[in-house]
Design an enzyme around this catalytic site. Sequence first.
Site: not given
Ligand code: F6R
Length: 243
Positions: A67, A134, A136, A141
Amino acid sequence: MQVEVFPSYEDLSEAAATTVLDQVARKPDSVLGLAVGTTPLLTYKKLGEAVTAGRADFSRVRVFSLDEYVALPPEHPWSFQRSLRRVLSLVVTPEQIRVPNGMAADLAIECARYNAAINEAGGIDLMLLGLGVNAHIGFNEPGPCFVPDTHVVELSEGTRQTYSRLFGRPEDMPCWAISMGIRDIMLAERILLLASGPRKAGAVAKTARGDITPYAPASILQVHRNVRVLTDHAASARLEGAR
Ligand code: F6R
């Protein structure tokens, strides 16, 4: 879906790094789909150590970011372009990393182009995912439907709050992102999902034991044929009896 519980974040990162290193040893021109965020940081550090020590050769690997923020210049310190280049600096060159262009004049065209680039690369061999509180994955989302292809997404309030700690002023945190879609993720040959710490316990339970629903996007991984969920004790605390 295989859920593996490790004693610590260090141990799960070691297991993740070992899997990526095995993948690249078996297929030196592997295509990797990689998350940014905090969870994979130690994994990436371990990959850097392996390359520096001459134990791994990533020179033919291609990396696709899951992303990128929309309307955040790529040179911004917290753009995913900059972040991924930084955390992988000992592993691959910037030329080996592809990130969606969140500054593109036509974001729909950029999404289609990014999807085409993944397909032209032959698809993702190994996808390394983090997990949102959540549930994702990428920035898919929770919502009423799974979105298959790379798309523009409005970040949820919770996601914005989580990520805004990196930005000097919360209002500088982008509201929109480009994310690989659920089909892009599900077409990967192998998937590693990393989750660490108590904040992820609910999301891990929904992912591994809950109903498959777009309101918990990671739950779709239950039907992937080769997915490992690597957790520590805290993140797996709510697995028993979850539903
Ligand atoms: C970021 C991504 C998100 C993160 C997720 C967890 O490239 O794709 O899905 O992997 O928000 O983030 P952390 O590891 O910071 O808890």
